[in-house]
Design an enzyme around this catalytic site. Structure first.
Site, mmCIF file in Angstrom:
data_model
loop_
_atom_site.group_PDB
_atom_site.id
_atom_site.type_symbol
_atom_site.label_atom_id
_atom_site.label_comp_id
_atom_site.label_asym_id
_atom_site.label_seq_id
_atom_site.Cartn_x
_atom_site.Cartn_y
_atom_site.Cartn_z
ATOM 1 N N HIS A 177 0.854 -1.194 0.000
ATOM 2 C CA HIS A 177 0.000 0.000 0.000
ATOM 3 C C HIS A 177 0.884 1.235 0.000
ATOM 4 O O HIS A 177 1.709 1.421 0.887
ATOM 5 C CB HIS A 177 -0.895 -0.012 1.242
ATOM 6 C CG HIS A 177 -1.692 1.249 1.409
ATOM 7 N ND1 HIS A 177 -2.414 1.811 0.382
ATOM 8 C CD2 HIS A 177 -1.880 2.060 2.487
ATOM 9 C CE1 HIS A 177 -3.021 2.916 0.817
ATOM 10 N NE2 HIS A 177 -2.707 3.082 2.083
ATOM 11 N N HIS B 201 0.831 5.616 -1.222
ATOM 12 C CA HIS B 201 0.079 6.744 -1.789
ATOM 13 C C HIS B 201 0.849 7.271 -3.003
ATOM 14 O O HIS B 201 1.173 8.455 -3.061
ATOM 15 C CB HIS B 201 -0.133 7.826 -0.744
ATOM 16 C CG HIS B 201 -1.019 7.414 0.388
ATOM 17 N ND1 HIS B 201 -1.591 8.316 1.250
ATOM 18 C CD2 HIS B 201 -1.468 6.204 0.780
ATOM 19 C CE1 HIS B 201 -2.329 7.668 2.146
ATOM 20 N NE2 HIS B 201 -2.264 6.375 1.889
ATOM 21 N N ASP C 184 -0.339 -6.101 -19.557
ATOM 22 C CA ASP C 184 0.713 -7.014 -19.094
ATOM 23 C C ASP C 184 0.567 -7.333 -17.604
ATOM 24 O O ASP C 184 1.139 -8.311 -17.120
ATOM 25 C CB ASP C 184 2.102 -6.395 -19.327
ATOM 26 C CG ASP C 184 2.566 -6.514 -20.777
ATOM 27 O OD1 ASP C 184 2.077 -7.406 -21.492
ATOM 28 O OD2 ASP C 184 3.420 -5.711 -21.180
ATOM 29 N N HIS D 261 -8.690 7.650 -1.187
ATOM 30 C CA HIS D 261 -7.540 7.251 -0.380
ATOM 31 C C HIS D 261 -6.325 6.943 -1.268
ATOM 32 O O HIS D 261 -5.469 7.810 -1.438
ATOM 33 C CB HIS D 261 -7.969 6.046 0.474
ATOM 34 C CG HIS D 261 -6.954 5.589 1.464
ATOM 35 N ND1 HIS D 261 -7.298 4.984 2.658
ATOM 36 C CD2 HIS D 261 -5.609 5.616 1.440
ATOM 37 C CE1 HIS D 261 -6.180 4.681 3.317
ATOM 38 N NE2 HIS D 261 -5.157 5.063 2.599
ATOM 39 N N TYR E 241 6.209 -15.219 -21.906
ATOM 40 C CA TYR E 241 7.037 -14.070 -21.542
ATOM 41 C C TYR E 241 7.867 -14.489 -20.335
ATOM 42 O O TYR E 241 7.352 -15.110 -19.415
ATOM 43 C CB TYR E 241 6.148 -12.878 -21.195
ATOM 44 C CG TYR E 241 6.907 -11.654 -20.758
ATOM 45 C CD1 TYR E 241 7.237 -10.644 -21.666
ATOM 46 C CD2 TYR E 241 7.309 -11.495 -19.434
ATOM 47 C CE1 TYR E 241 7.928 -9.517 -21.262
ATOM 48 C CE2 TYR E 241 8.015 -10.375 -19.026
ATOM 49 C CZ TYR E 241 8.321 -9.391 -19.939
ATOM 50 O OH TYR E 241 9.021 -8.270 -19.535
#
Lengths: 241, 241, 241, 241
Positions: D94, D96, D119, D168, D226
């Site tokens: 997480h 910002h 992708d 958020h 890939y």
């Protein structure tokens, strides 16, 4: 010959790179020795990684190479035109820095929207007209100098030490090569902030003239009191000693 | 085998990273030995931190791995298609660099708005059409090469050494892997400035053609006078020696 | 004298540079010793490369230099006005950081659009009015302090530890010089995200007030439970020990 | 206890910082040991400079601290809710980060405009609804997890390993903490390019679905080709060995 000038010009070129204003081999800075009528300038197309002070090329005001194993920057005739027309200028910097170049490509002057601008430029940063096809064909780089000088017919070069060449990019100058680079750094910041300011407020107005003058003069005027070196600050003026 | 080519390709891949054009394992550069018909290319999905020159994979023009312990980039068939169609090309770079990719995603060519663009690309940077569902299913990477070649039917690859694949990103090329990367660096700068120019002036016009040609030719034409290595500059032309 | 304070202020100034908020000699941070009524502040126009802790200038609340060989920042009267009006403030930072300055130039407050903002500022970041020509002439830097204080007539300075000076840039503060700089870092991020948010959604609405308060209070309120040092967190509250 | 997991989580947290996704003490990464039902997570409000692997806090799936001298991230209840609902997830990140947070603040999903997006994410990156005042008051961080899980009622978490929490910021996940961070790096790039793409072409359309699926599947599907590690690639398929 003129090793001190070459060293200054070399360092100013490296600072242009260090401040993120140039990529690849773009950009060039020169400095002039007025007493000898000789300028030192970055060689053309040489990489910043390999360049050293002795690589700076010495050129006279007719554009003749006086010393140096490299060809000088292809923009040399533009530099020469400015040194001839602006007697107080001791250094010139040219970079295709992103945001100032965006304004040059837009053929829009950079409006004075805040005190950061006013700390460096005593009004909007002007933009030249486009060269005609005939002028480009005749003598491109020298004519670029001509349209800059033309644009400054009623401007004081050391009060507005930058110009945008329409469709090309900015040229900055100063009393020294280092000052020219600092003005380019400031110009780039000011240009970026002008674009972001318009995103924050599309109907933004120019900074009031009295604020523009105040900031320019507190830093550059005869009674300047920003920085350390101005002797004209009255000792009684708080908070200066 | 072909260690010098592998070294060049490895360095060009690392430069792609160094210039901030790729993140994670995105991006790939290849180079070709025309006499042998073999290309060296970045291995697929290997991190830049761990990659070394011997990790470059050698592939022939049928896409068969000739040497190397890794699988080659999954974009190898696209590279091969370009080497086959564009004989003068010696290196190819592919990165999802931010602003060039934005134009590719927008399916808009990058207009020539200034001399930075003209110094590298002799006109707008073209964009391909989208592949059809059928083409994607048939042989995706090879067909990507096909639509690029199709788009260059009336363009000279070394005069416009970049293309935008619609919905994907840019591919750049050059006479060497290093030149391909330099063209990608320039393309990214030019793409970013095009977006910022439009913010500064939403009705901006393309650079006049005579200025575009002048800049492209002073750097790349038979009488180029930018940089140090062109022998065709007349000695009498100031400011070159 | 006050070496510990000088050291804190010096480090905070260097952090301002390190976080990319200032270029050249722009920007200044100060800190105050409330018991002595003396502040330490960056000298005016000195480069960050050469600056050391002993170069910080000590000034009293009348603006008189108490110790130091340099002139203090020309913005010293603004700092003094804020220390006098805001008793809880221990440090002040001023930088022309790009995006916060864009809002200041736009004369627009920064709306609270998300929890990053709410983690630092308990509501929009306010903008002052423009100074009149008369005020600029009378005593520019001190009057700048006056209009900030005027703007905070109904605001709690430590709940909204930043302001935008119209046409100029942001000033941030905190209980210490380091906290003032952290608030400037957060403000710049918040300002940039506000501009990008408006690009992603031109009709975006402010964060609901209940979310704004929740985030501000979980970090700064009497029952804060973000971070390690708040003693008021009840031991029974999971996931805190 | 669980030193290897703590080390992985610590490195993933540092990578979040290294990639420029967090500033100050923002951001947190966790990883889970499914066999023990214990997660390791960044301590709350501790600076990245001082943090070491043993500082990671061990927490069980009821949110009880099992080991560690620090309080765990205040977002721990959100992480726990996701680990409980998404069995294949081994790491959560997480941050910002600027552009992904801009979309979260705009309460707009990130459309799939190109193959860089495809992708990594098998469709648009979804955005949650806003929490109600009542939910915020009841148990803010756990309810944040609830609305994410609610949003994924008809989505496969490992095919769309990211979500935007309205007002958020983003949360990303993956099979490991390192993969969660890589997805955050990709998400930030994709978000920035989406904004720039809209500037280049305000009427841009989503990538055709057949191209989206092709790119996602060539990297993540059962027949992925890939990268190096997928055993399912048929040996006969050129250019893979």
């Amino acid at each position: 010959m003129l090793n001190e000038l070459k060293e200054q010009v070399f360092r100013a070129n490296m600072d242009l790179m260090k401040h993120g204003l140039v990529i690849l081999t773009f950009g060039n800075v020169s400095g002039i020795d007025r007493s000898k009528g000789i300028l030192a300038i970055k060689p053309s197309g040489v990489s910043y990684e390999k360049m050293r002070a002795p690589d700076m090329v010495l050129v006279d005001l007719e554009g003749k190479v006086v010393e140096g194993k490299w060809s000088p920057s292809s923009d040399t005739p533009t530099h020469i035109a400015l040194y001839k027309a602006f007697p107080g200028v001791g250094g010139i910097a040219h970079a295709h820095s992103e945001y100032a170049t965006a304004f040059a490509q837009a053929a829009k002057e950079i409006p004075c929207l805040g005190t950061t601008h006013a700390d460096h430029f005593n009004g909007p940063v002007p933009v030249t007209r486009f060269l005609s096809a005939k002028e480009v064909k005749a003598d491109y780089e020298a004519r670029t100098g001509v349209i800059i000088v033309e644009r400054f017919a009623r401007l004081e070069p050391l009060e507005t030490p930058a110009v945008l060449i329409a469709g090309h990019g900015p040229i900055c100058w100063g009393r020294t090569p280092a000052e020219a680079v600092r003005n380019n750094v400031a110009l780039e910041r000011v240009a970026k902030m002008a674009i972001m300011t318009a995103l924050a407020n599309p109907t933004v107005k120019d900074l009031p003239t009295y604020l523009l003058r105040k900031h320019f003069l507190r830093k550059h005027g005869p009674r300047a009191y920003y920085g350390q070196s101005e002797p004209s600050i009255p000792k009684t003026r708080s908070p200066k000693k």
